[in-house]
Structure formats: C-alpha cells, structure tokens
Design an enzyme around this catalytic site. Structure first.
Site, PDB file in Angstrom:
ATOM      1  N   ASP A  17       0.864  -1.162   0.000  1.00 14.12           N
ATOM      2  CA  ASP A  17       0.000   0.000   0.000  1.00 14.12           C
ATOM      3  C   ASP A  17       0.913   1.228   0.000  1.00 14.12           C
ATOM      4  O   ASP A  17       2.115   1.128   0.260  1.00 14.12           O
ATOM      5  CB  ASP A  17      -0.892  -0.035   1.239  1.00 14.12           C
ATOM      6  N   ASP A  43      -0.168   5.216   0.891  1.00 13.03           N
ATOM      7  CA  ASP A  43      -0.403   6.197   1.955  1.00 13.03           C
ATOM      8  C   ASP A  43      -0.494   5.507   3.313  1.00 13.03           C
ATOM      9  O   ASP A  43      -1.315   4.608   3.502  1.00 13.03           O
ATOM     10  CB  ASP A  43      -1.701   6.958   1.691  1.00 13.03           C
ATOM     11  N   ASP A  51      -1.403  -0.908   5.920  1.00 15.48           N
ATOM     12  CA  ASP A  51      -1.592  -0.273   7.231  1.00 15.48           C
ATOM     13  C   ASP A  51      -3.039  -0.274   7.689  1.00 15.48           C
ATOM     14  O   ASP A  51      -3.349   0.294   8.737  1.00 15.48           O
ATOM     15  CB  ASP A  51      -1.104   1.176   7.188  1.00 15.48           C
TER      16      ASP A  51
END
Length: 234
Positions: free
Chosen positions: A11, A13, A173
């Site tokens: 991922d 961001d 995240d």
C-alpha cells in the site's frame, strides 16, 4: 500466469509514505475557502487513508458542515487539482522504507504498489520521493475496473509485476489492505504507524511491524509457508 519472482505488494499512503501532512493541508485549503476552521494534523490524521472523497466528507462533517453529492463531487475535483500541485511538499517515505525496498530488490523480489490512490498520483508521488524506479508495477485507482478490497486488484498487481502469486506478501496499514490480502489468499504484514484509528493488530494480519527495519525478518518468517504453498501448487 507463469510464476517467476517472489513479490512484495505495498500500500502507499500510511504504509510506504507519510502523506498526511499534504493531504490534510489540501483539505484545509478547501475548509478555509468555505469559511471553516482548518484541522490540526492530529485531528485530521485518522481521516486519511480512505481516499479524497472520504477525507473531504469526514473533514467537513467534523466541522459541522453538511455536503450534498453534487457539492462533494466539485470539492473532490478541486482537491485533486490542488493536491497534485502540492503532492510532496511535506510528504516523505517512512524511516527505513527505501533501504528495505533496496534489500528485497537485491534479493530477487519484485516490488509493486497496490493503492486506492489514483494511479497517476501514486506514480507522481513516488517519482517525487525518488522511489518509483524500485517498483515493477505501480497500480492504483483506475488501473483496473475494481479497487481494494476486491482481491482481483491484488492478483492483477502481482501479475503486472511478473510476480509469483504463490510467493506474494501484502504490506499495508489498514483493514482494507488486510481484507484484500485475506480474500486473495495472500499473507499480510501490517505496519502499526499508518492511518487507522483502530490498532492494526485487531484486524489479524499475519505479522505486524513497527519499523521497516523489521520487514525482512517478518517476510522471512513467512517464507517457509510460502515455499510450501508453491510446492503444493506446482
């Protein structure tokens, strides 16, 4: 698909890059334009990670401002224009990320990005952060007809990187990343410094790390299972 390389899919961001400063900064430009109070970073940080539309809706709702769909669409367009021009004013890779990428790449891994950020913005950000050349594939919203948590997004990203789906690991995240990996039958490593207001361990990733220096050992601890899976599928 012919399987060739082990692959790490990241991922963006909140995982590879700390982009909250510029995302919240762009939101604040819109809030101030509407006569509303800008958000402090600590207040806005949990609103990041679900895309521009969700960030705008959360930010305006926090300030008590209702938005209709037409107004939201206009704000999203304005957000993307401003954000593109300021995409890396303060954004940066998380500590240890670049060294970790280089270590895995040197060891023969293919690296890929699978983000719900628009693909063009994801590429621009990674170029600005001098990291784009590490990735065999950079896939984002618009790359495919679907997006995370649809597992096909992860499968297609692995394919674009010429990676082996039987030796793939998703690094993210958020619940979205972990749900995507689980639906795809792919192990997940979660970073605990990203953008979620619920501790990421609560979503039951296969491993949790607190710094990119820990990623090598986390992936190595999954390797035996990955190799066994590849053998059984061959």
């Amino acid at each position: 698909m012919t399987a060739r390389f082990p692959v790490l899919v990241f991922d963006l961001d909140g995982t590879l890059a700390d982009t909250a400063y510029d995302l919240i900064g762009t939101l604040n430009v819109l809030l101030m334009r509407e006569g509303l109070t800008p958000l402090a970073l600590e207040t806005g940080r949990p609103f990041v990670g679900a895309g521009a539309r969700a960030l705008i809706e959360r930010g305006f709702a926090h300030q008590g401002a209702a938005l209709d769909p037409e107004r939201t669409e206009a704000l999203v367009r304005d957000f993307l224009v401003y954000y593109e021009a300021h995409i890396a004013d303060e954004s940066m890779l998380f500590p240890g990320a670049l060294a970790a990428l280089d270590r895995f790449k040197a060891a023969g891994f293919r690296l890929a990005v699978c983000t719900n950020k628009p693909e063009g913005l994801a590429r621009l950000l990674l170029e600005k952060l001098s990291a784009a050349d590490r990735f065999a594939a950079i896939c984002g919203r618009g790359s495919f007809p679907m997006h995370k948590p649809d597992p096909r997004t992860l499968w297609l990203t692995v394919e674009a990187a010429d990676g082996d789906p039987r030796r793939a690991v998703m690094v993210g995240d958020s619940k979205t990343d972990i749900d995507t990996a689980r639906a795809a039958g792919t192990p997940s490593v979660a970073v605990d410094f990203g953008y979620t207001d619920t501790p990421v361990a609560a979503f039951s990733p296969d491993r949790v790390i607190s710094h990119f220096d820990e990623l090598w050992d986390a992936v190595a601890s999954l390797e035996e299972a990955l190799f066994q899976r590849a053998i059984e599928a061959s």
